[in-house]
Design a protein around this motif. Sequence first.
Motif, short mmCIF file in Angstrom:
data_model
loop_
_atom_site.label_atom_id
_atom_site.label_comp_id
_atom_site.label_asym_id
_atom_site.label_seq_id
_atom_site.Cartn_x
_atom_site.Cartn_y
_atom_site.Cartn_z
N ALA A 116 37.36 -12.86 26.32
CA ALA A 116 35.98 -12.95 26.81
C ALA A 116 35.04 -13.40 25.70
O ALA A 116 34.19 -14.27 25.90
CB ALA A 116 35.53 -11.60 27.37
N ARG A 117 35.20 -12.82 24.50
CA ARG A 117 34.33 -13.18 23.39
C ARG A 117 34.53 -14.64 22.97
O ARG A 117 33.59 -15.35 22.66
CB ARG A 117 34.57 -12.23 22.21
N ASP A 118 35.80 -15.07 22.99
CA ASP A 118 36.09 -16.46 22.60
C ASP A 118 35.51 -17.44 23.62
O ASP A 118 34.95 -18.48 23.24
CB ASP A 118 37.59 -16.67 22.47
N TRP A 119 35.67 -17.14 24.92
CA TRP A 119 35.15 -18.04 25.94
C TRP A 119 33.62 -18.11 25.87
O TRP A 119 33.03 -19.18 25.98
CB TRP A 119 35.56 -17.60 27.34
N PHE A 120 33.01 -16.96 25.65
CA PHE A 120 31.55 -16.94 25.54
C PHE A 120 31.08 -17.77 24.35
O PHE A 120 30.15 -18.57 24.47
CB PHE A 120 31.06 -15.50 25.41
N ALA A 121 31.72 -17.58 23.20
CA ALA A 121 31.31 -18.31 21.99
C ALA A 121 31.48 -19.81 22.20
O ALA A 121 30.59 -20.60 21.82
CB ALA A 121 32.13 -17.84 20.80
N LEU A 122 32.61 -20.23 22.79
CA LEU A 122 32.84 -21.65 23.04
C LEU A 122 31.83 -22.21 24.03
O LEU A 122 31.25 -23.28 23.82
CB LEU A 122 34.26 -21.85 23.58
N SER A 123 31.58 -21.48 25.12
CA SER A 123 30.65 -21.95 26.16
C SER A 123 29.22 -22.00 25.64
O SER A 123 28.47 -22.94 25.94
CB SER A 123 30.73 -21.04 27.38
N ARG A 124 28.86 -21.03 24.84
CA ARG A 124 27.52 -21.03 24.26
C ARG A 124 27.34 -22.22 23.33
O ARG A 124 26.28 -22.87 23.34
CB ARG A 124 27.29 -19.72 23.51
N ARG A 125 28.36 -22.51 22.54
CA ARG A 125 28.29 -23.65 21.63
C ARG A 125 28.21 -24.96 22.41
O ARG A 125 27.44 -25.87 22.07
CB ARG A 125 29.50 -23.64 20.71
N ARG A 126 29.01 -25.07 23.46
CA ARG A 126 28.96 -26.27 24.30
C ARG A 126 27.59 -26.44 24.94
O ARG A 126 27.04 -27.55 24.99
CB ARG A 126 30.03 -26.18 25.39
N LEU A 127 27.05 -25.35 25.44
CA LEU A 127 25.73 -25.41 26.05
C LEU A 127 24.68 -25.88 25.05
O LEU A 127 23.84 -26.73 25.36
CB LEU A 127 25.36 -24.03 26.60
N ARG A 128 24.77 -25.35 23.86
CA ARG A 128 23.80 -25.69 22.82
C ARG A 128 23.89 -27.16 22.40
O ARG A 128 22.88 -27.78 22.04
CB ARG A 128 24.04 -24.77 21.61
N HIS A 129 25.09 -27.75 22.49
CA HIS A 129 25.28 -29.10 21.98
C HIS A 129 25.46 -30.13 23.10
O HIS A 129 26.15 -31.14 22.91
CB HIS A 129 26.48 -29.13 21.03
N GLY A 130 24.83 -29.88 24.24
CA GLY A 130 24.75 -30.89 25.27
C GLY A 130 25.98 -31.06 26.14
O GLY A 130 26.16 -32.12 26.76
N GLU A 131 26.84 -30.06 26.20
CA GLU A 131 28.06 -30.14 26.99
C GLU A 131 28.04 -29.15 28.14
O GLU A 131 29.03 -28.47 28.43
CB GLU A 131 29.29 -29.92 26.09
N ALA A 132 26.91 -29.08 28.83
CA ALA A 132 26.77 -28.13 29.94
C ALA A 132 27.76 -28.42 31.06
O ALA A 132 28.24 -27.49 31.72
CB ALA A 132 25.34 -28.18 30.47
N ASN A 133 28.08 -29.68 31.28
CA ASN A 133 29.02 -30.02 32.35
C ASN A 133 30.39 -29.41 32.10
O ASN A 133 31.09 -29.02 33.06
CB ASN A 133 29.14 -31.54 32.48
N MET A 134 30.80 -29.32 30.86
CA MET A 134 32.08 -28.71 30.54
C MET A 134 32.07 -27.22 30.87
O MET A 134 33.06 -26.66 31.35
CB MET A 134 32.42 -28.93 29.06
N VAL A 135 30.95 -26.58 30.62
CA VAL A 135 30.82 -25.16 30.97
C VAL A 135 30.89 -24.98 32.48
O VAL A 135 31.59 -24.10 32.99
CB VAL A 135 29.50 -24.60 30.41
N LEU A 136 30.17 -25.83 33.21
CA LEU A 136 30.20 -25.75 34.67
C LEU A 136 31.60 -26.01 35.20
O LEU A 136 32.05 -25.34 36.15
CB LEU A 136 29.21 -26.75 35.26
N ASN A 137 32.32 -26.94 34.60
CA ASN A 137 33.69 -27.23 35.04
C ASN A 137 34.61 -26.03 34.79
O ASN A 137 35.49 -25.72 35.61
CB ASN A 137 34.23 -28.46 34.31
#
Length: 325
Positions: free
Chosen positions: A203-224
């Motif tokens: 859970a912590r790893d997924w959150f950290a990765l998703s937060r980083r993606r969100l911050r760097h313009g990769e919101a679509n990857m998080v939604l996917n």
Amino acid sequence: QRLGCLLSIFVPFETVATLLNSLTSVQVSCVSVWHWVQEAGQKAMDRLKSQLDDLASGKPPEQELLEEGISMLPLLMGADGVMVPFRPENGKGSTVWREVKVAVLARLGRRKKSNAPQLYQRRLVAVLGDVDALRPRLWLEAIRQGVLSATQVAWLSDGGAGFWGIYTACFGFFATGILDFYHASQNLWKGAQSWLDGRSKKARDWFALSRRRLRHGEANMVLNDIASALKLGGLPETAQKALRNLYEYLDTHKHHIQYEKYKELGLPIGSGMVESACKWLIQQRFKGVGMRWSENGFNHLLHLRLAWVNGRFDKLFFAPEDSPK
């Protein structure tokens, strides 16, 4: 009276009376101070009502004069709510908590030496009421602050539907909407907790990765990722609900979470200026130990605080030609 009202903006009426009695030869009671505040506060409220009536009838306010350097800076706006303790209507019973809507407008500049962000021409709007009561007050102040001629306008807020309704109705066709990054991150963590168990490394790893993606313009990857998780079998209903809510939340704000782009434009991605305004305007004066307010008493003092922070306090006590320069 002016000094008494000015001091009341910052400290309780009893303290004001003590200060005045130590500074002057005239003895003043806290009851007298209270009456001064009610009178001046009502005057401020009456002026605001007149201005809102003019605006509704098609007569907008004059724009405040801005230095040329400040007028070219981006105009930031945002809103939030803060709870205040009130007395029950019948005078008996427990404290009644009511929400005050607060909005802030400011020009975003940079400090000369450090190049750190700095706010100029900060103006606050607040109302004890719902977003429908806030909307005309905010639009009135936005016109004063040159929203229609600003080179760039940005709106920052958390995910509250009511505040985003104001953005859509008043500013959406020309302003950049920014969902508070830290609020978005909190919702990411809620989804991770429900889906992957918040105590797990996964859970912590997924959150950290998703937060980083969100911050760097990769919101679509998080939604996917979230969409793929929802297709998995065997998910508990609570996890499915949390993930659906997270997906809908991010998808609804997909045009407001382009954080990489906002940073490139020099815009903030957090609504700290709104939280700071709520803390100063409301919490520091209206939420002291044991404080409970009547509606009239709160509104009168609130409008005095607004007049002071917005640079209009002296107009309540002096004619325009007599106001201190």
